[in-house]
Scaffold this motif. Structure first.
Motif, PDB file in Angstrom:
ATOM      1  N   LEU A   1       0.874  -1.179   0.000  1.00  0.00           N
ATOM      2  CA  LEU A   1       0.000   0.000   0.000  1.00  0.00           C
ATOM      3  C   LEU A   1       0.907   1.223   0.000  1.00  0.00           C
ATOM      4  CD1 LEU A   1      -2.701   1.509   0.325  1.00  0.00           C
ATOM      5  CD2 LEU A   1      -2.369   1.362   2.785  1.00  0.00           C
ATOM      6  N   VAL A   2       0.826   1.988  -1.047  1.00  0.00           N
ATOM      7  CA  VAL A   2       1.632   3.210  -1.107  1.00  0.00           C
ATOM      8  C   VAL A   2       0.741   4.352  -0.643  1.00  0.00           C
ATOM      9  CG1 VAL A   2       3.047   4.701  -2.545  1.00  0.00           C
ATOM     10  CG2 VAL A   2       2.933   2.261  -3.030  1.00  0.00           C
ATOM     11  N   PHE A   3       1.098   4.893   0.476  1.00  0.00           N
ATOM     12  CA  PHE A   3       0.288   5.905   1.134  1.00  0.00           C
ATOM     13  C   PHE A   3       0.982   7.240   0.913  1.00  0.00           C
ATOM     14  CE2 PHE A   3      -0.545   8.433   4.859  1.00  0.00           C
ATOM     15  CZ  PHE A   3      -1.873   8.218   5.139  1.00  0.00           C
ATOM     16  N   THR A   4       0.419   8.088   0.120  1.00  0.00           N
ATOM     17  CA  THR A   4       1.049   9.296  -0.427  1.00  0.00           C
ATOM     18  C   THR A   4       2.083   8.869  -1.466  1.00  0.00           C
ATOM     19  OG1 THR A   4       2.776   9.519   1.279  1.00  0.00           O
ATOM     20  CG2 THR A   4       0.719  10.735   1.615  1.00  0.00           C
ATOM     21  N   VAL A   5       1.834   9.273  -2.696  1.00  0.00           N
ATOM     22  CA  VAL A   5       2.597   8.750  -3.835  1.00  0.00           C
ATOM     23  C   VAL A   5       3.896   9.541  -4.013  1.00  0.00           C
ATOM     24  CG1 VAL A   5       2.476   8.161  -6.271  1.00  0.00           C
ATOM     25  CG2 VAL A   5       0.377   8.246  -4.917  1.00  0.00           C
ATOM     26  N   PRO A   6       5.043   8.884  -3.917  1.00  0.00           N
ATOM     27  CA  PRO A   6       6.304   9.622  -4.002  1.00  0.00           C
ATOM     28  C   PRO A   6       6.683   9.991  -5.422  1.00  0.00           C
ATOM     29  CG  PRO A   6       6.750   7.291  -3.600  1.00  0.00           C
ATOM     30  CD  PRO A   6       5.258   7.448  -3.669  1.00  0.00           C
ATOM     31  N   CYS A   7       6.756   9.017  -6.293  1.00  0.00           N
ATOM     32  CA  CYS A   7       7.143   9.288  -7.680  1.00  0.00           C
ATOM     33  C   CYS A   7       6.716   8.084  -8.498  1.00  0.00           C
ATOM     34  CB  CYS A   7       8.649   9.511  -7.806  1.00  0.00           C
ATOM     35  SG  CYS A   7       9.630   8.152  -7.184  1.00  0.00           S
ATOM     36  N   VAL A   8       6.422   8.348  -9.748  1.00  0.00           N
ATOM     37  CA  VAL A   8       5.876   7.286 -10.586  1.00  0.00           C
ATOM     38  C   VAL A   8       6.922   6.191 -10.817  1.00  0.00           C
ATOM     39  CG1 VAL A   8       6.479   8.319 -12.804  1.00  0.00           C
ATOM     40  CG2 VAL A   8       4.442   6.917 -12.626  1.00  0.00           C
ATOM     41  N   GLU A   9       8.205   6.542 -10.736  1.00  0.00           N
ATOM     42  CA  GLU A   9       9.265   5.543 -10.938  1.00  0.00           C
ATOM     43  C   GLU A   9       9.199   4.447  -9.877  1.00  0.00           C
ATOM     44  OE1 GLU A   9       9.657   8.780 -10.979  1.00  0.00           O
ATOM     45  OE2 GLU A   9      10.505   9.286 -12.931  1.00  0.00           O
ATOM     46  N   MET A  10       8.840   4.837  -8.663  1.00  0.00           N
ATOM     47  CA  MET A  10       8.726   3.835  -7.596  1.00  0.00           C
ATOM     48  C   MET A  10       7.610   2.839  -7.911  1.00  0.00           C
ATOM     49  SD  MET A  10       9.963   2.978  -4.560  1.00  0.00           S
ATOM     50  CE  MET A  10       9.739   1.267  -4.978  1.00  0.00           C
ATOM     51  N   MET A  11       6.503   3.381  -8.429  1.00  0.00           N
ATOM     52  CA  MET A  11       5.372   2.504  -8.760  1.00  0.00           C
ATOM     53  C   MET A  11       5.735   1.568  -9.909  1.00  0.00           C
ATOM     54  SD  MET A  11       3.284   3.786  -6.638  1.00  0.00           S
ATOM     55  CE  MET A  11       4.586   4.470  -5.671  1.00  0.00           C
ATOM     56  N   GLU A  12       6.486   2.115 -10.846  1.00  0.00           N
ATOM     57  CA  GLU A  12       6.907   1.275 -11.982  1.00  0.00           C
ATOM     58  C   GLU A  12       7.823   0.157 -11.509  1.00  0.00           C
ATOM     59  OE1 GLU A  12       6.783   4.073 -15.923  1.00  0.00           O
ATOM     60  OE2 GLU A  12       8.387   4.471 -14.491  1.00  0.00           O
TER      61      GLU A  12
ATOM     62  N   ARG B   1      -4.931   5.857  -6.892  1.00  0.00           N
ATOM     63  CA  ARG B   1      -6.251   6.426  -6.621  1.00  0.00           C
ATOM     64  C   ARG B   1      -6.086   7.805  -5.997  1.00  0.00           C
ATOM     65  NH1 ARG B   1      -9.924   2.895  -2.794  1.00  0.00           N
ATOM     66  NH2 ARG B   1      -9.656   1.416  -4.480  1.00  0.00           N
ATOM     67  N   LEU B   2      -6.837   8.759  -6.535  1.00  0.00           N
ATOM     68  CA  LEU B   2      -6.809  10.113  -5.967  1.00  0.00           C
ATOM     69  C   LEU B   2      -7.779  10.156  -4.797  1.00  0.00           C
ATOM     70  CD1 LEU B   2      -5.711  13.031  -6.314  1.00  0.00           C
ATOM     71  CD2 LEU B   2      -7.805  13.524  -7.547  1.00  0.00           C
ATOM     72  N   GLU B   3      -7.233  10.197  -3.619  1.00  0.00           N
ATOM     73  CA  GLU B   3      -8.075  10.177  -2.428  1.00  0.00           C
ATOM     74  C   GLU B   3      -7.242  10.707  -1.274  1.00  0.00           C
ATOM     75  OE1 GLU B   3      -9.992   6.426  -1.956  1.00  0.00           O
ATOM     76  OE2 GLU B   3     -10.664   6.866   0.075  1.00  0.00           O
ATOM     77  N   ASP B   4      -7.897  11.326  -0.329  1.00  0.00           N
ATOM     78  CA  ASP B   4      -7.180  11.774   0.852  1.00  0.00           C
ATOM     79  C   ASP B   4      -6.667  10.527   1.575  1.00  0.00           C
ATOM     80  OD1 ASP B   4      -6.515  12.510   3.457  1.00  0.00           O
ATOM     81  OD2 ASP B   4      -7.771  14.297   3.313  1.00  0.00           O
ATOM     82  N   PRO B   5      -5.346  10.344   1.655  1.00  0.00           N
ATOM     83  CA  PRO B   5      -4.851   9.081   2.214  1.00  0.00           C
ATOM     84  C   PRO B   5      -5.236   8.874   3.665  1.00  0.00           C
ATOM     85  CG  PRO B   5      -3.026  10.524   1.580  1.00  0.00           C
ATOM     86  CD  PRO B   5      -4.279  11.219   1.187  1.00  0.00           C
ATOM     87  N   LEU B   6      -5.261   9.965   4.417  1.00  0.00           N
ATOM     88  CA  LEU B   6      -5.652   9.800   5.823  1.00  0.00           C
ATOM     89  C   LEU B   6      -7.098   9.338   5.931  1.00  0.00           C
ATOM     90  CD1 LEU B   6      -4.195  12.556   8.162  1.00  0.00           C
ATOM     91  CD2 LEU B   6      -4.077  10.095   8.406  1.00  0.00           C
ATOM     92  N   GLU B   7      -7.932   9.922   5.086  1.00  0.00           N
ATOM     93  CA  GLU B   7      -9.334   9.487   5.075  1.00  0.00           C
ATOM     94  C   GLU B   7      -9.415   8.011   4.702  1.00  0.00           C
ATOM     95  OE1 GLU B   7     -12.186  10.893   5.915  1.00  0.00           O
ATOM     96  OE2 GLU B   7     -11.068  12.637   6.621  1.00  0.00           O
ATOM     97  N   PHE B   8      -8.573   7.603   3.778  1.00  0.00           N
ATOM     98  CA  PHE B   8      -8.543   6.206   3.351  1.00  0.00           C
ATOM     99  C   PHE B   8      -8.240   5.308   4.549  1.00  0.00           C
ATOM    100  CE2 PHE B   8      -6.074   2.523   1.939  1.00  0.00           C
ATOM    101  CZ  PHE B   8      -6.898   1.977   0.968  1.00  0.00           C
TER     102      PHE B   8
ATOM    103  N   VAL C   1       3.579  -1.118   3.968  1.00  0.00           N
ATOM    104  CA  VAL C   1       2.926   0.188   3.794  1.00  0.00           C
ATOM    105  C   VAL C   1       4.043   1.209   3.614  1.00  0.00           C
ATOM    106  CG1 VAL C   1       1.477   1.945   4.846  1.00  0.00           C
ATOM    107  CG2 VAL C   1       0.941  -0.476   5.191  1.00  0.00           C
ATOM    108  N   LEU C   2       3.990   1.919   2.539  1.00  0.00           N
ATOM    109  CA  LEU C   2       5.043   2.890   2.232  1.00  0.00           C
ATOM    110  C   LEU C   2       4.465   4.305   2.269  1.00  0.00           C
ATOM    111  CD1 LEU C   2       7.757   3.911   1.076  1.00  0.00           C
ATOM    112  CD2 LEU C   2       6.933   3.279  -1.197  1.00  0.00           C
ATOM    113  N   LEU C   3       4.950   5.093   3.220  1.00  0.00           N
ATOM    114  CA  LEU C   3       4.577   6.515   3.250  1.00  0.00           C
ATOM    115  C   LEU C   3       5.586   7.244   2.376  1.00  0.00           C
ATOM    116  CD1 LEU C   3       2.932   5.592   5.793  1.00  0.00           C
ATOM    117  CD2 LEU C   3       3.320   7.855   6.685  1.00  0.00           C
ATOM    118  N   GLY C   4       5.232   7.390   1.136  1.00  0.00           N
ATOM    119  CA  GLY C   4       6.216   7.837   0.154  1.00  0.00           C
ATOM    120  C   GLY C   4       6.436   9.332   0.111  1.00  0.00           C
ATOM    121  N   ALA C   5       5.426  10.107   0.463  1.00  0.00           N
ATOM    122  CA  ALA C   5       5.589  11.567   0.398  1.00  0.00           C
ATOM    123  C   ALA C   5       5.003  12.198   1.657  1.00  0.00           C
ATOM    124  CB  ALA C   5       4.907  12.117  -0.853  1.00  0.00           C
TER     125      ALA C   5
END
Lengths: 389, 356
Positions: free
Chosen positions: A170-181, A211-218, A234-238
């Protein structure tokens, strides 16, 4: 049939893209349910204002009064000080009308305006800094201000993170698209949740599950963190877009919901620098999009408070400002393991150097192997098929 | 020889009122005496027109020409019926009642009355539709084929060239997000819920960096549900209900728009499509009623509301400059068909026999 300037469009190409989005869980059941939303069957109580309706009414009132709160994109929570005065003025006028109508005995009008006023204050609190007469309350995360994508992480760090923890992420706050790739390349299923639409849209463009969503709300929405149990990491990326109190809440919620042996990784700044997270950052912190550097010692303390164990890999580092902890007990076999993601790292370390509480956190040194991970973290090459989601 | 026009409402920014003004200006330029009468007039209407009661003194001459613009049920239909002058009806179409029934039975009833009254115009000397679609409805109501014609609206898009856009609004919208625009009243036949569905797919699956802008005055029971829908789908703040906008705001919206989308299932002409053409905004529109006629062979037309497929098509338009340019070029060409010159040419072709 779709026609472009009178010529038929090849819909097969479009269908392929739809199928890819389905395959990557971007087109999920929630979206499919939304596409079938029954509007005619919807029962709406006109006295129970929806958020959109409230904002629409406020916007109309502003417009009628000539208060330039244009556009209603102010809903995007990026109102600036120049908008503050008219907003306060309108709330004051509303208050006066409530009082007047109350004094004149217009009960219905009073109730209507009262509801509008109360909801108006709630909306204002979300939109702007609390001002005189407005009680301070929880605010939404600042977002949508930074127009540049976040800088890509170092390739070594990306490789290390891609090998860390259990299989699904679970990537919580997206750091960079390269990480997802990178997660995609090593065939690790993941869900990225963030409220910066730039990073999310870059992921969507590459068919990555974001997904565009408030991560804390998630996290809050998941009952007792139940939704987290399916993730091995769980990765808090940003986290730099979270206020300290929000970061603390996120770590606590993650700690409460993660399954045993799962890893929590938090991006931090390079160690050894001074941080002031405990006391906030001054008035500029209220600016939407303000980025806060978080240092290992502060994050470590939050992790310990949340009941997580810090497993240190790599050379030790003096923590400096963090008070000494109690003597750690030997971890139980099913104990949760957490790690703070380093700002730089190379290949994942094969063996934990010491499970010594949080007294020391690795300090980045060029050429050394450093990645925080659990002593029992699953290796990259041994995916857990039962974790598929 | 005088020409009188009779309307239900004569208001600024209204498509029917604009057409009446165009006819008035064209007649006046040729030295024909022209007047506009209406049941209700706003401040703009009062500067150019008169209340319908003033028509009474002209109704019995039998020497004049009365043009009745029919777009909504109105009591002044009786004035048209009792007039001794030669009579032309211009039919702008009336929304079928079924669209309003779930939301507002009263409006549904007015629509039903309006459509049921259509055969009462068959005694007119000529029936004109603002589209072929409308003309066919006149024929179905009892007009003979030879007694009908088509007079498309001249959308007064040139006026936008002298309007200073709302700079603040335009700046806010120029933040790199994809702006998907719809302009028109927020009423059930426009199928705004389908637009929200399409946006849901696009926003959640294709491009989170996007927003849907809805500009137009609402029917309240309908917008309440739409707003609930938007909130329930987690799109709050991403679907912007602008309400009725000013001209500077409208210009700012068109200038900032990346694509214009219409899911409407009933249109007599659909002027906003031509406005989007004017501003070089690619248009995607559902093939319904008069929409295909207005679009011609320009823009993107679809006959099935397959949201994922349409979302991907929209993404192509937004991301591929070649697709966009090709679309916009064809739209510009199409817009020439609705120029003032073409309008006047068609107008006098229809009115010729009455003006001599």
């Amino acid at each position: 049939m779709i026609g472009l300037n009178g010529r038929q469009v090849n819909e097969n190409l479009l269908s392929v893209r739809v199928d890819r989005r389905k395959a990557h869980a971007l087109l999920d059941p929630a979206v499919e349910a939304g596409l079938a939303f029954d509007l005619e069957g919807l029962v709406v109580d006109p006295d129970n204002l929806t958020e959109s309706n409230l904002l629409f009414r406020l916007w109309s009132i502003f417009a009628n009064l000539g208060a330039s709160l244009e556009p209603p994109l102010a809903y995007d929570k990026d109102l600036t000080k120049e908008h503050l005065t008219p907003l306060r003025n309108i709330l004051r006028r509303l208050a006066r009308r409530v009082i007047t109508s109350s004094g004149e005995g217009y009960l219905q009008q009073q109730e209507y305006l009262n509801a509008l006023y109360v909801r108006g204050i709630a909306a204002a609190e979300k939109l702007i800094e609390p001002g005189p007469g407005l009680a301070a309350g929880p605010r939404k995360l600042p977002d949508q201000i930074c127009f540049r994508p976040l800088e890509a992480w170092e390739p070594e760090l990306i490789r290390a993170m891609a090998a860390l923890g259990g299989r699904s992420v679970l990537v919580f706050t997206v750091p960079c698209v390269e990480m997802m790739e990178a997660f995609e390349r090593v065939n690790r299923p993941f869900l990225a949740v963030g409220n910066r639409d730039l990073e999310v849209s870059l992921c969507q463009e590459r068919f990555l599950h974001a997904r565009l969503e408030d991560p804390l709300e998630f996290l809050r929405r998941a009952p007792a963190g139940a939704a987290l149990t399916e993730y091995g990491m769980v990765l808090l990326g940003a986290p730099e877009f979270l206020r300290p109190v929000e970061l603390s809440e996120a770590i606590h919620l993650a700690a409460a919901g993660m399954r045993p042996k799962a890893v929590l990784a938090v991006k931090v700044e390079k160690a050894g620098q001074e941080g002031a997270q405990e006391t906030g950052f001054g008035p500029e912190e209220s600016e939407p999009g303000f980025q806060r550097p978080y240092y290992p010692d502060f994050v470590a303390r939050l992790m310990i408070e949340a009941g997580l164990e810090i497993v240190v890999e790599g050379p030790p580092m003096a923590l400096g400002r963090v008070p000494a902890p109690k003597e750690p007990e030997a971890p139980a076999a099913d104990e949760q393991v957490a790690g703070a993601g380093a700002s730089e790292a190379s290949e994942p370390a094969g063996k934990a150097e010491a499970a010594a509480g949080y007294q020391e956190i690795f300090e980045p040194e060029p050429g050394t192997e450093r990645a925080s991970s659990g002593a029992e973290a699953e290796p990259e090459a041994s995916p857990e098929p039962e974790e598929e989601f | 020889m005088r020409v009188h026009q009779l309307l239900a409402r004569f208001e600024a920014g209204d498509a029917v009122s604009n057409m009446a003004m165009d006819i008035h200006d064209a007649l006046t330029a040729r030295g024909v005496e022209s007047r506009i009468f209406a049941h209700s007039l706003d401040s703009f209407g009062l500067t150019r027109g008169m209340h319908e009661s003033a028509y009474g003194s002209f109704a019995k001459t039998g020497e004049d020409l009365l043009i009745y613009h029919y777009s909504v049920w109105c009591d002044n239909l009786a004035l048209f019926e009792s007039s001794k002058n030669r009579r032309i009806v211009i039919y702008h179409n009336i929304t079928p009642a079924k669209f309003f029934e779930p939301y507002d039975p009263q409006i549904a009833e007015i629509c039903r009355l309006g459509r049921e009254a259509l055969p009462r115009f068959t005694g007119a000397n000529l029936g004109l539709g603002v589209s072929e679609y409308n003309r066919r409805e006149l024929v179905r109501a009892g007009f003979s084929e030879t007694n009908t014609g088509v007079l498309p609206i001249h959308p007064p898009v040139e006026r936008f060239d002298s309007v200073e856009p709302d700079g603040q609004l335009e700046r806010k919208l120029s933040d790199g997000r994809a702006n998907i625009l719809f302009v028109g009243r927020i009423v059930p036949n426009k199928k705004i819920e389908d637009l929200v569905r399409l946006f849901l797919y696009y926003h959640r699956c294709v491009n989170a960096r996007s927003r849907l802008i809805l500009a137009g005055g609402p029917l309240y029971p309908y917008i309440l549900r739409l707003q609930r829908m938007v909130d329930d789908l987690g799109l709050t703040g991403r679907v912007l209900f602008m309400g009725k906008v000013s001209e500077p705001q409208l210009v700012a919206l068109y200038r900032a728009a990346d694509v214009y989308v219409s899911m409407s299932e009933h249109e007599g002409f659909c002027v906003p499509l031509t406005e989007a053409f004017h501003f070089g905004v690619p248009v995607m529109a559902y093939t319904a009623a008069a929409v295909p006629e207005t679009m011609g062979r320009a823009g993107i037309l679809f006959d099935e509301k397959d949201y994922p497929i349409l979302g991907e098509m929209m993404d192509r338009v937004l991301r591929e400059p070649a697709v966009r340019e090709e679309t916009v070029a064809a739209q510009r060409e199409r817009l020439a068909n609705f120029s003032r010159e073409r309008f006047e040419e068609r107008l006098f072709r229809h009115l010729g026999v009455f003006l001599t």
